[in-house]
Design a protein around this motif. Structure first.
Motif, PDB file in Angstrom:
ATOM      1  N   TRP A   9       0.942  -1.158   0.038  1.00 30.24           N
ATOM      2  CA  TRP A   9      -0.038  -0.135   0.111  1.00 30.24           C
ATOM      3  C   TRP A   9       0.833   1.240   0.056  1.00 30.24           C
ATOM      4  O   TRP A   9       0.646   2.087  -0.960  1.00 30.24           O
ATOM      5  CB  TRP A   9      -1.055   0.097   1.251  1.00 30.24           C
ATOM      6  N   ARG A  10       1.903   1.214   0.862  1.00 30.01           N
ATOM      7  CA  ARG A  10       2.721   2.408   0.822  1.00 30.01           C
ATOM      8  C   ARG A  10       3.417   2.500  -0.531  1.00 30.01           C
ATOM      9  O   ARG A  10       3.803   3.632  -0.931  1.00 30.01           O
ATOM     10  CB  ARG A  10       3.783   2.407   1.927  1.00 30.01           C
ATOM     11  N   LYS A  11       3.980   1.343  -1.094  1.00 24.69           N
ATOM     12  CA  LYS A  11       4.637   1.559  -2.404  1.00 24.69           C
ATOM     13  C   LYS A  11       3.681   2.229  -3.338  1.00 24.69           C
ATOM     14  O   LYS A  11       3.911   3.029  -4.382  1.00 24.69           O
ATOM     15  CB  LYS A  11       5.206   0.048  -2.821  1.00 24.69           C
ATOM     16  N   LEU A  12       2.483   1.601  -3.380  1.00 26.42           N
ATOM     17  CA  LEU A  12       1.329   2.179  -4.414  1.00 26.42           C
ATOM     18  C   LEU A  12       1.023   3.684  -4.183  1.00 26.42           C
ATOM     19  O   LEU A  12       0.782   4.542  -5.181  1.00 26.42           O
ATOM     20  CB  LEU A  12       0.032   1.560  -4.112  1.00 26.42           C
ATOM     21  N   ILE A  13       1.264   4.113  -2.776  1.00 22.16           N
ATOM     22  CA  ILE A  13       0.986   5.713  -2.526  1.00 22.16           C
ATOM     23  C   ILE A  13       2.160   6.461  -3.155  1.00 22.16           C
ATOM     24  O   ILE A  13       2.034   7.572  -3.727  1.00 22.16           O
ATOM     25  CB  ILE A  13       0.858   5.734  -1.098  1.00 22.16           C
ATOM     26  N   ILE A  14       3.342   5.826  -2.854  1.00 21.31           N
ATOM     27  CA  ILE A  14       4.400   6.690  -3.444  1.00 21.31           C
ATOM     28  C   ILE A  14       4.313   6.574  -5.042  1.00 21.31           C
ATOM     29  O   ILE A  14       4.623   7.797  -5.444  1.00 21.31           O
ATOM     30  CB  ILE A  14       5.813   5.928  -2.933  1.00 21.31           C
ATOM     31  N   VAL A  15       4.338   5.653  -5.725  1.00 21.99           N
ATOM     32  CA  VAL A  15       4.068   5.417  -7.050  1.00 21.99           C
ATOM     33  C   VAL A  15       2.886   6.394  -7.640  1.00 21.99           C
ATOM     34  O   VAL A  15       3.169   7.069  -8.670  1.00 21.99           O
ATOM     35  CB  VAL A  15       4.165   4.064  -7.482  1.00 21.99           C
ATOM     36  N   GLY A  16       1.589   6.319  -6.984  1.00 19.61           N
ATOM     37  CA  GLY A  16       0.797   7.104  -7.462  1.00 19.61           C
ATOM     38  C   GLY A  16       0.947   8.672  -7.362  1.00 19.61           C
ATOM     39  O   GLY A  16       0.594   9.487  -8.188  1.00 19.61           O
ATOM     40  N   TYR A  17       1.669   8.907  -6.326  1.00 22.79           N
ATOM     41  CA  TYR A  17       2.103  10.463  -5.978  1.00 22.79           C
ATOM     42  C   TYR A  17       3.115  10.922  -7.231  1.00 22.79           C
ATOM     43  O   TYR A  17       2.903  11.992  -7.578  1.00 22.79           O
ATOM     44  CB  TYR A  17       2.758  10.615  -4.636  1.00 22.79           C
ATOM     45  N   VAL A  18       4.074  10.094  -7.344  1.00 19.71           N
ATOM     46  CA  VAL A  18       5.189  10.519  -8.483  1.00 19.71           C
ATOM     47  C   VAL A  18       4.350  10.634  -9.988  1.00 19.71           C
ATOM     48  O   VAL A  18       4.636  11.455 -10.552  1.00 19.71           O
ATOM     49  CB  VAL A  18       6.200   9.337  -8.381  1.00 19.71           C
ATOM     50  N   VAL A  19       3.564   9.301 -10.015  1.00 16.79           N
ATOM     51  CA  VAL A  19       2.897   9.578 -11.387  1.00 16.79           C
ATOM     52  C   VAL A  19       1.990  10.687 -11.450  1.00 16.79           C
ATOM     53  O   VAL A  19       1.797  11.282 -12.653  1.00 16.79           O
ATOM     54  CB  VAL A  19       2.035   8.038 -11.609  1.00 16.79           C
ATOM     55  N   ALA A  20       1.075  11.060 -10.529  1.00 13.34           N
ATOM     56  CA  ALA A  20       0.088  12.186 -10.518  1.00 13.34           C
ATOM     57  C   ALA A  20       1.094  13.232 -10.527  1.00 13.34           C
ATOM     58  O   ALA A  20       0.473  14.384 -11.448  1.00 13.34           O
ATOM     59  CB  ALA A  20      -0.708  11.991  -9.436  1.00 13.34           C
ATOM     60  N   LEU A  21       2.250  13.570 -10.007  1.00 18.98           N
ATOM     61  CA  LEU A  21       2.946  14.711 -10.030  1.00 18.98           C
ATOM     62  C   LEU A  21       3.492  14.983 -11.440  1.00 18.98           C
ATOM     63  O   LEU A  21       3.399  16.195 -11.933  1.00 18.98           O
ATOM     64  CB  LEU A  21       4.032  14.562  -9.089  1.00 18.98           C
ATOM     65  N   ALA A  22       3.990  13.742 -12.067  1.00 23.69           N
ATOM     66  CA  ALA A  22       4.619  13.991 -13.661  1.00 23.69           C
ATOM     67  C   ALA A  22       3.303  14.300 -14.337  1.00 23.69           C
ATOM     68  O   ALA A  22       3.892  15.121 -15.450  1.00 23.69           O
ATOM     69  CB  ALA A  22       5.250  12.460 -13.764  1.00 23.69           C
ATOM     70  N   ALA A  23       2.311  13.547 -14.213  1.00 21.77           N
ATOM     71  CA  ALA A  23       1.165  13.866 -15.194  1.00 21.77           C
ATOM     72  C   ALA A  23       0.884  15.522 -15.163  1.00 21.77           C
ATOM     73  O   ALA A  23       0.426  15.743 -16.179  1.00 21.77           O
ATOM     74  CB  ALA A  23       0.035  12.851 -14.981  1.00 21.77           C
ATOM     75  N   TRP A  49      -1.031   7.949   3.630  1.00 22.79           N
ATOM     76  CA  TRP A  49      -0.066   7.184   4.521  1.00 22.79           C
ATOM     77  C   TRP A  49      -0.365   6.958   6.005  1.00 22.79           C
ATOM     78  O   TRP A  49      -0.109   5.747   6.506  1.00 22.79           O
ATOM     79  CB  TRP A  49       1.147   8.167   4.338  1.00 22.79           C
ATOM     80  N   VAL A  50      -0.960   7.898   6.444  1.00 20.11           N
ATOM     81  CA  VAL A  50      -1.223   7.638   8.109  1.00 20.11           C
ATOM     82  C   VAL A  50      -2.576   6.915   7.941  1.00 20.11           C
ATOM     83  O   VAL A  50      -2.717   5.869   9.032  1.00 20.11           O
ATOM     84  CB  VAL A  50      -1.792   9.144   8.407  1.00 20.11           C
ATOM     85  N   VAL A  51      -3.553   6.921   7.104  1.00 27.31           N
ATOM     86  CA  VAL A  51      -4.524   5.821   7.095  1.00 27.31           C
ATOM     87  C   VAL A  51      -3.982   4.334   6.981  1.00 27.31           C
ATOM     88  O   VAL A  51      -4.110   3.432   7.780  1.00 27.31           O
ATOM     89  CB  VAL A  51      -5.591   6.029   6.052  1.00 27.31           C
ATOM     90  N   VAL A  52      -2.903   4.289   6.130  1.00 27.51           N
ATOM     91  CA  VAL A  52      -2.068   2.938   5.874  1.00 27.51           C
ATOM     92  C   VAL A  52      -1.545   2.507   7.466  1.00 27.51           C
ATOM     93  O   VAL A  52      -1.482   1.306   7.636  1.00 27.51           O
ATOM     94  CB  VAL A  52      -1.186   2.889   4.879  1.00 27.51           C
ATOM     95  N   ASP A  53      -1.141   3.553   8.144  1.00 29.80           N
ATOM     96  CA  ASP A  53      -0.694   3.001   9.426  1.00 29.80           C
ATOM     97  C   ASP A  53      -1.572   2.576  10.365  1.00 29.80           C
ATOM     98  O   ASP A  53      -1.383   1.857  11.272  1.00 29.80           O
ATOM     99  CB  ASP A  53       0.235   4.443   9.979  1.00 29.80           C
ATOM    100  N   LYS A  54      -2.945   2.894  10.191  1.00 30.36           N
ATOM    101  CA  LYS A  54      -3.922   2.645  11.226  1.00 30.36           C
ATOM    102  C   LYS A  54      -4.540   1.055  10.979  1.00 30.36           C
ATOM    103  O   LYS A  54      -5.098   0.565  11.687  1.00 30.36           O
ATOM    104  CB  LYS A  54      -4.973   3.414  11.253  1.00 30.36           C
ATOM    105  N   LEU A  55      -4.346   0.644   9.607  1.00 30.19           N
ATOM    106  CA  LEU A  55      -4.766  -0.618   9.099  1.00 30.19           C
ATOM    107  C   LEU A  55      -3.976  -1.622   9.822  1.00 30.19           C
ATOM    108  O   LEU A  55      -2.702  -1.756  10.209  1.00 30.19           O
ATOM    109  CB  LEU A  55      -4.525  -0.760   7.720  1.00 30.19           C
TER     110      LEU A  55
END
Length: 55
Positions: A9-23, A49-55
């Protein structure tokens, strides 16, 4: 931060952030993006990221 030790989930958050920023700044959608958009995107990613911490 060791990216290999992060869960999926954290990897997806990082990748999604980078892809969205680049787009946002790389694709011409007829809208002018600025740093405020990047900050809001970062805050949203940090909230997930904080929500993933709570899971």
């Amino acid at each position: 931060m060791n990216l290999l030790r992060l869960n999926i989930w954290r990897k997806l958050i990082i990748v999604g952030y980078v892809v969205a920023l680049a787009a946002m700044f790389g694709l011409d959608w007829g809208y002018h993006f600025h740093i405020g958009h990047a900050v809001r995107l970062f805050v949203g990613a940090a909230a997930f990221w904080v929500v993933v911490d709570k899971l």
